[in-house]
Design a protein around this motif. Structure first.
Motif, PDB file in Angstrom:
ATOM      1  N   UNK A  57       0.842  -1.201   0.000  1.00  0.00           N
ATOM      2  CA  UNK A  57       0.000   0.000   0.000  1.00  0.00           C
ATOM      3  C   UNK A  57       0.879   1.254   0.000  1.00  0.00           C
ATOM      4  N   UNK A  58       1.901   1.262   0.866  1.00  0.00           N
ATOM      5  CA  UNK A  58       2.788   2.420   0.949  1.00  0.00           C
ATOM      6  C   UNK A  58       3.565   2.615  -0.346  1.00  0.00           C
ATOM      7  N   UNK A  59       3.997   1.525  -0.963  1.00  0.00           N
ATOM      8  CA  UNK A  59       4.752   1.634  -2.212  1.00  0.00           C
ATOM      9  C   UNK A  59       3.888   2.181  -3.346  1.00  0.00           C
ATOM     10  N   UNK A  60       2.657   1.701  -3.431  1.00  0.00           N
ATOM     11  CA  UNK A  60       1.759   2.196  -4.482  1.00  0.00           C
ATOM     12  C   UNK A  60       1.482   3.680  -4.279  1.00  0.00           C
ATOM     13  N   UNK A  61       1.201   4.089  -3.052  1.00  0.00           N
ATOM     14  CA  UNK A  61       0.909   5.496  -2.766  1.00  0.00           C
ATOM     15  C   UNK A  61       2.092   6.401  -3.074  1.00  0.00           C
ATOM     16  N   UNK A  62       3.319   5.879  -2.900  1.00  0.00           N
ATOM     17  CA  UNK A  62       4.528   6.690  -3.096  1.00  0.00           C
ATOM     18  C   UNK A  62       5.079   6.605  -4.515  1.00  0.00           C
ATOM     19  N   UNK A  63       4.492   5.775  -5.379  1.00  0.00           N
ATOM     20  CA  UNK A  63       5.018   5.608  -6.740  1.00  0.00           C
ATOM     21  C   UNK A  63       4.863   6.915  -7.524  1.00  0.00           C
TER      22      UNK A  63
END
Length: 425
Positions: A57-63
């Motif tokens: 979730x954090x990786x998708x939001x920060x992409x």
């Protein structure tokens, strides 16, 4: 009027004329459907952010993606907040323009009461937040977080209750939310803008002037407006002002009155709202919620909501501040304007709507992100927004349920065949 006859007192929350009731019902249906989707997105965000896949979730939001050459290499979360949410504010701007031109806000006398109520409903939560934050030695940066009402979530609560709230009370709640949106965007523009770039802001202003002239001279064709709107949005963002300001500015510039001489069957504002409201309610706002509502609901995070000064200030502002501000503002404004309450209703009904207005979500989460850039602080404030909104919804449920028999009777009277106001003249 005969000498000595007292002036006639206006009626507050009276039965609305048929065209206005149709318009309110149409807007509220769309908001209710959008609220259900928004609620689903928030639940998915909370479940995802608290699951074993929270790192994903954090990786998708920060992409990051976007054209870096023009300063638009943004994260997914950033695109949803600055990009997609602009559509939400564009629709809000059209709603406000319609209210100012055709609706309850078109005359100062009719506008005074809901505007005063909305302003008090923003000022009191902000003041309570500051008082709580200072008393606890915390930061006052989040004073604007509890100011906003999320009309979609509030109407979702009414839909779940299956209430028959009279159209006048629903219209009052809608007007409060529209004025809230304007207040929020002014606050964002004035207090949560970055370092300003005069050249870019000048370009955005010039683009808005061109937009206005195109409306004035009845220029038609989406191929003119869409590229111009994107340029205005990009220049506003690069100018250091939150890009959603561009949305409400363009919404306010769109014509909402039909030009019958030109053969218009719908105004530009009506056409744009018809096209964009489903995008706003079904895509833009839910995607923003998906990447903004993903906060930890662990024991320490929930404990911080009731102990840390900043989230506690948000909680108190939403639950107590909105209720006190709107109810007191409405009561005092009615006394000042010598308006009398609809005899079929009671001040308890105004109080119930005031409590329901404490359901804040979309704009409160946005301001929370702007006020608290730090991940931990922002997470606690977002948790406070969620908890405060749930408490306000639960309390409103109790108050509205107690009066639902009265609302059902009024609703049936409004829609009965014998009601002269229920059919077009």
């Amino acid at each position: 009027m005969e000498r000595g006859t007292p002036p006639r007192r206006s009626v507050f929350l009276k039965l609305l004329p048929w065209p206005e009731r149709v318009e309110v019902a149409r807007a509220l249906r769309a908001e209710t459907v959008g609220g259900v989707i928004l609620l689903a997105a928030a639940v998915v965000a909370l479940a995802w952010a608290n699951s074993p896949w929270r790192d994903a979730y954090a990786r998708v939001a920060a992409y990051h993606f976007g054209p870096a050459a023009i300063g638009l290499d943004l994260s997914v979360a950033h695109w949803t907040a600055d990009g997609l949410l602009t559509v939400f504010f564009l629709v809000a701007g059209i709603e406000l323009k319609r209210e100012l031109v055709l609706g309850e806000l078109r005359t100062p006398a009719a506008a005074a009461l809901p505007v005063i109520a909305a302003v008090c409903g923003m000022a009191v939560p902000a003041a309570l937040y500051v008082a709580v934050a200072r008393a606890g030695g915390g930061s006052t940066a989040g004073w604007a977080v509890p100011m906003a009402t999320d009309i979609a979530f509030a109407l979702t609560v009414l839909a779940v209750l299956n209430t028959h709230l009279p159209s006048a009370l629903r219209a009052f709640l809608l007007t409060l939310a529209v004025v809230d949106d304007l207040g929020a965007i002014i606050v964002i523009a004035l207090f949560f803008s970055g370092h300003l770039a005069p050249a870019a802001l000048g370009g955005a202003a010039a683009g808005l002037v061109v937009f206005y002239l195109m409306q004035r001279f009845r220029v038609r064709g989406w191929w003119w407006y869409v590229p111009l709107a994107l340029v205005i949005w990009a220049l506003t963002y690069n100018g250091g002002v939150h890009a959603t300001v561009a949305g409400i500015a363009m919404g306010l510039l769109l014509r909402t009155r039909r030009d019958e001489a030109a053969g218009e069957t719908a105004s530009p504002g009506e056409r744009v709202e018809h096209l964009l409201r489903p995008v706003s309610a079904g895509v833009a706002v839910p995607l923003f919620a998906l990447f903004a509502a993903g906060v930890s609901v662990s024991g320490p995070a929930l404990r911080a909501v009731f102990t840390a000064p900043e989230p506690l200030g948000v909680l108190v502002g939403l639950v107590a501040g909105k209720t006190l501000g709107i109810f007191a503002g409405t009561y005092l404004a009615a006394r000042f304007t010598r308006a009398r309450l609809n005899p079929d209703l009671a001040w308890a009904d105004v109080f119930a709507v005031s409590v329901l207005a404490g359901v804040g979500f979309t704009v409160s989460l946005l301001i929370g992100e702007l006020a608290f850039p730090g991940a931990d602080e922002a997470g606690h404030v977002k948790a406070a927004v969620l908890v405060g909104s749930l408490i306000a919804a639960a309390l409103a449920t109790l108050f509205i349920r107690r009066r639902n028999r009265v609302y059902r009777r009024l609703w049936e009277a409004e829609n009965s065949p014998g009601d002269d106001h229920s059919v077009p003249a």
